[in-house]
Design an enzyme around this catalytic site. Structure first.
Site, mmCIF file in Angstrom:
data_model
loop_
_atom_site.group_PDB
_atom_site.id
_atom_site.type_symbol
_atom_site.label_atom_id
_atom_site.label_comp_id
_atom_site.label_asym_id
_atom_site.label_seq_id
_atom_site.Cartn_x
_atom_site.Cartn_y
_atom_site.Cartn_z
ATOM 1 N N ASP A 194 4.880 33.689 -14.295
ATOM 2 C CA ASP A 194 4.125 33.629 -13.187
ATOM 3 C C ASP A 194 3.275 32.207 -13.366
ATOM 4 O OD1 ASP A 194 1.911 33.537 -11.511
ATOM 5 O OD2 ASP A 194 1.314 35.586 -12.152
ATOM 6 N N CYS A 360 -7.868 41.299 -9.447
ATOM 7 C CA CYS A 360 -6.339 41.799 -9.502
ATOM 8 C C CYS A 360 -5.929 41.959 -10.773
ATOM 9 C CB CYS A 360 -5.650 40.949 -8.781
ATOM 10 S SG CYS A 360 -6.154 40.665 -7.009
HETATM 11 N N1 PMP Z 1 -0.727 35.378 -10.585
HETATM 12 C C1 PMP Z 1 -1.754 35.016 -10.831
HETATM 13 C C2 PMP Z 1 -1.813 34.741 -12.440
HETATM 14 C C3 PMP Z 1 -2.786 34.732 -10.025
HETATM 15 O O1 PMP Z 1 -3.897 34.050 -10.264
HETATM 16 C C4 PMP Z 1 -2.569 35.004 -8.568
HETATM 17 C C5 PMP Z 1 -3.565 34.610 -7.556
HETATM 18 N N2 PMP Z 1 -4.759 35.090 -7.800
HETATM 19 C C6 PMP Z 1 -1.378 35.439 -8.239
HETATM 20 C C7 PMP Z 1 -0.273 35.812 -9.306
HETATM 21 C C8 PMP Z 1 -0.948 35.777 -6.775
HETATM 22 O O2 PMP Z 1 -1.033 34.792 -6.020
HETATM 23 P P1 PMP Z 1 -0.860 35.077 -4.617
HETATM 24 O O3 PMP Z 1 -1.841 35.631 -3.972
HETATM 25 O O4 PMP Z 1 -0.892 33.486 -3.929
HETATM 26 O O5 PMP Z 1 0.588 35.523 -4.508
#
Ligand code: PMP
Length: 405
Positions: A194, A360
């Protein structure tokens, strides 16, 4: 110490007094990116990949040239390995649904970490539930460091997939992806990275990292909302079934079935976001002109100032490494007696934008002993004035809530 003034490239900084400290959530967009969107819709707008007329071909060229720019940007071997999606979440779901569901079985293990953003956790929980594979989590210490023992005991001959963030969106630490990937590959496992928080801040080379799959979002690196990228190794992608089915992802269709299109189109069902890809390519060009050395220099310098000033704030607790240079511009913190939502709302009165909540990453929050935290995140367009003002106003937060400073 360089103070190249890129701030003038951003209407939001020219026209407002916002102190924007929430780039980890989404970046601000420079004029070059906003103008690229206007240019696309004025000069290249037609349905890409379909039309045989000049305007449609211009849209197709804009889209495919953007793919080539992304390929160069992350060091992939071929454009066939670059798929446009909506965001990191969709990219990771693509791998989970397509690769995960068709390659895992009971007895297999998926190794992830408790540090992941939900986007890199929930898709693997789904795969485990549907295939009977077991999900195993690497647990770091409070600073985000995984012990050798943790890595060596949990990544083993049962491991089929390792799913890990390159940079944590809460602690800002860089994970040892290459070391983990080397070990995983030794057991024949595949590695999903990721890259949402690394790609905007450091030079990424997917091959050097050892990523079999790598995901990131355009909006965090100054591109538009609604465009993301999935990199995957060609031989893996070729063997994978489509994630979504529809227009443009087939070579031929009969009433009984279909033959899928070549990569990368097999994974891009329906009308694609050509304007978004075009704007993303402009954002990449802009970022390359700024340079990752400059990004690093500004983020490190400003994080150091926050850490130095925080020494005078006994009620402020910063999570993660004690070393400001290991934060990649991400400072997650709490203030005694004040809820992070209140910190954010009080700072908002001074036009300071920070994030508050669980980011999140609820399991990580639990691990570091906080249900909610505040987070200031930096980028090259921030300056010393921003962080000094932020720290000055932070000092007033406790007083505002009726506590001694
Ligand atoms: N992985 C990480 C480490 C993130 O910081 C984020 C966004 N906060 C995401 C995944 C998800 O990204 P998106 O909302 O653009 O799908």
């Amino acid at each position: 110490m360089s103070e190249k003034n890129f701030r003038n490239d951003f209407a939001v900084f020219r026209n407002t007094d916002y102190v924007y400290l929430d780039t980890a959530a989404t970046a601000q967009r420079p004029d070059a990116v906003i103008n690229a969107g206007k240019r696309f819709y004025e000069e290249m707008n037609a349905n890409p990949l379909r039309g045989l007329y000049e305007l449609s071909m211009a849209a197709t060229d804009a889209y495919e040239n953007a793919r080539a720019a992304v390929k160069e940007f992350i060091g992939a071997d071929s454009e066939k390995e670059i798929m446009f999606t909506r965001n990191t979440s969709e990219s990771l779901n693509l791998v989970a649904y397509s690769y995960g569901l068709s390659n895992l079985k009971p007895g297999d293990e998926i190794v992830s970490t408790i540090m992941e953003h939900h986007s890199n956790m929930l898709p693997w929980q789904m795969v485990a539930e549907k295939t009977g594979a077991r999900l195993v989590y690497l647990v770091p210490d409070k600073e985000g460091i995984f012990s050798k023992e943790e890595i060596e005991t949990k990544i083993n001959e049962r491991t089929k997939l390792v799913c890990i963030a390159h940079v944590s969106n809460v602690l800002g630490c860089v994970n040892p992806v290459k070391e983990i990937a080397d070990r995983a590959h030794g057991f024949g496992a595949k590695v999903v990275v990721d890259g949402a928080q690394s790609t905007p801040h450091m030079k990424v080379d997917v091959k050097e990292l050892g990523a079999d799959f790598f995901a990131f979002s355009g909006h965090k690196l100054m591109g538009p909302f609604g465009i993301g990228v999935l990199y995957g190794k060609k031989e893996l992608l070729e063997a994978m079934p489509p994630f979504m089915r529809g227009g443009e992802m087939i070579e031929s269709v009969s009433l009984d079935g279909a033959k899928w299109a070549e990569l990368p189109h097999k994974f891009e069902a329906g009308t694609v976001n050509a304007a978004g890809a075009y704007e993303l390519a402009e954002a990449i060009k802009y970022l390359q002109n700024v340079g990752f050395d400059h990004v690093r220099e500004v983020e490190d310098r400003l994080t150091k100032i926050i850490f130095e000033e925080a020494e005078n704030y006994p009620y402020m607790h910063i999570f993660g490494s004690k070393d400001p240079l290991k934060h990649n511009g991400i400072v997650t913190f709490t203030i005694d007696d004040v809820h992070p939502h209140d910190i954010s709302s009080i700072l908002d009165e001074s036009h300071i934008c920070i994030r508050a909540g669980h980011h999140c990453a609820e399991p990580l929050m639990k691990h570091i002993g906080a249900s909610s935290t505040a987070r200031a995140s930096l980028y090259f367009y921030n300056n010393e004035e921003d962080v000094r003002f932020f720290m000055k106003k932070l000092k007033e937060v406790r007083r505002y809530m009726g506590f001694a400073e």
